[in-house]
Design a protein around this motif. Structure first.
Motif, PDB file in Angstrom:
ATOM      1  N   UNK A  64       0.817  -1.407   0.076  1.00  0.00           N
ATOM      2  CA  UNK A  64       0.074  -0.122  -0.024  1.00  0.00           C
ATOM      3  C   UNK A  64       1.006   1.399   0.177  1.00  0.00           C
ATOM      4  N   UNK A  65       1.620   1.425   0.868  1.00  0.00           N
ATOM      5  CA  UNK A  65       2.908   2.400   1.037  1.00  0.00           C
ATOM      6  C   UNK A  65       3.656   2.579  -0.423  1.00  0.00           C
ATOM      7  N   UNK A  66       3.917   1.718  -0.946  1.00  0.00           N
ATOM      8  CA  UNK A  66       4.559   1.902  -2.124  1.00  0.00           C
ATOM      9  C   UNK A  66       3.743   2.281  -3.325  1.00  0.00           C
ATOM     10  N   UNK A  67       2.369   1.915  -3.328  1.00  0.00           N
ATOM     11  CA  UNK A  67       1.611   2.261  -4.507  1.00  0.00           C
ATOM     12  C   UNK A  67       1.172   3.805  -4.110  1.00  0.00           C
ATOM     13  N   UNK A  86      -8.942   0.358   9.280  1.00  0.00           N
ATOM     14  CA  UNK A  86      -9.377   1.132   8.450  1.00  0.00           C
ATOM     15  C   UNK A  86      -8.428   2.490   8.376  1.00  0.00           C
ATOM     16  N   UNK A  87      -8.339   2.843   9.794  1.00  0.00           N
ATOM     17  CA  UNK A  87      -7.590   3.996   9.997  1.00  0.00           C
ATOM     18  C   UNK A  87      -6.153   3.780   9.478  1.00  0.00           C
ATOM     19  N   UNK A  88      -5.481   2.683   9.637  1.00  0.00           N
ATOM     20  CA  UNK A  88      -4.099   2.428   9.366  1.00  0.00           C
ATOM     21  C   UNK A  88      -3.863   2.378   7.961  1.00  0.00           C
ATOM     22  N   UNK A  89      -4.946   2.000   7.048  1.00  0.00           N
ATOM     23  CA  UNK A  89      -4.741   1.936   5.670  1.00  0.00           C
ATOM     24  C   UNK A  89      -4.923   3.411   5.191  1.00  0.00           C
TER      25      UNK A  89
END
Length: 202
Positions: A64-67, A86-89
Motif C-alpha cells: 500500500x505504501x509503495x503504491x 481502516x484508519x491504518x490503511x
C-alpha cells in the motif's frame, strides 16, 4: 483500474460489478499479487483496488505504501473491516478502506471517488466527525499544504501560536471522538477520511 486480491472469486465479482456500473468502469488487469499493479497493463491504471488478503497479508502495508508513494490511488477492499485497520490503511495512503460487507454500491462509489483523487468513507470508518469550526478546517487544510506553521500563519494573517491553538483544538476534538491524531500524517489521514481535503488539493 486494476484489481489485486488473493481470491479469484473476489476478483471476478469486483470486475463484474465495475463492468456493470453505469457508466462502466474499465478494468485493465487483475491478479493475486501486488506485482499486477506494476506490470503491463496494470501499471497504467490510476486506481488500484487492493485486497488486504492478497498473497501474504503481512505484505499489505508495504504494498500500500509503495503504491501511494508512487501516486497511485488505492481503495483497500478487505475482510479486515475494523476501525483500527481502516484508519491504518488511510494513514498508509489509501483513499478508502472498505470491508467486504460493504458490497457493490459502496465499492463502485469508492472507485469513482478515487479516480478523481477524493476519499470515500467505508462502513469500517467511524461515522462521527468532529465538529470543526470553519477556521479550524481552514487552518488544517493550509497546514497540509505548507512546509511550516510559520508559513501558515503568514498566509492566513495570524500568529504561529494561533495556528498551534487551532491545530490543538482539532486534535482534541478528534481524540474526543476516539480518533486520535497526534502527528501531522495522522491528522491528514483523518481529514481525508472526513472529506475535508482531497489528494488533488495538496
Amino acid at each position: 483500474m486494476v484489481i489485486v486480491d488473493g481470491h479469484p472469486a473476489v476478483r471476478a465479482g469486483v470486475r463484474q460489478w465495475l463492468r456493470s456500473a453505469r457508466p462502466s468502469i474499465e478494468v485493465l488487469a487483475s491478479g493475486g499479487e501486488a506485482g499486477t499493479a506494476w506490470s503491463a497493463p496494470g501499471r497504467d491504471a490510476d486506481v488500484v483496488v487492493l485486497g488486504a488478503d492478497h498473497g501474504d497479508v503481512a505484505s499489505l502495508p508495504a504494498a500500500l505504501r509503495r503504491l501511494a508513494d508512487a501516486g497511485r490511488r488505492v481503495v483497500v477492499y478487505s475482510a479486515l473491516d475494523d476501525a483500527r485497520q481502516a484508519a491504518r490503511s488511510v494513514e498508509l495512503g489509501a483513499l478508502c478502506h472498505l470491508g467486504k460487507v460493504d458490497g457493490e454500491e459502496r465499492l463502485v462509489a469508492a472507485v469513482r471517488a478515487a479516480s478523481t483523487g477524493r476519499a470515500y468513507r467505508g462502513s469500517a470508518v467511524p461515522d462521527g466527525r468532529p465538529a470543526l469550526s470553519e477556521r479550524e478546517s481552514e487552518v488544517l487544510v493550509e497546514w497540509f499544504r505548507s512546509e511550516s506553521k510559520e508559513l501558515v500563519a503568514c498566509r492566513l494573517g495570524i500568529s504561529p501560536s494561533t495556528v498551534n491553538s487551532y491545530l490543538e483544538r482539532a486534535r482534541v476534538k478528534y481524540a474526543r471522538d476516539g480518533r486520535e491524531a497526534a502527528t501531522k500524517s495522522a491528522l491528514l489521514a483523518r481529514a481525508i477520511q472526513d472529506g475535508l481535503v482531497g489528494l488533488d488539493e495538496l
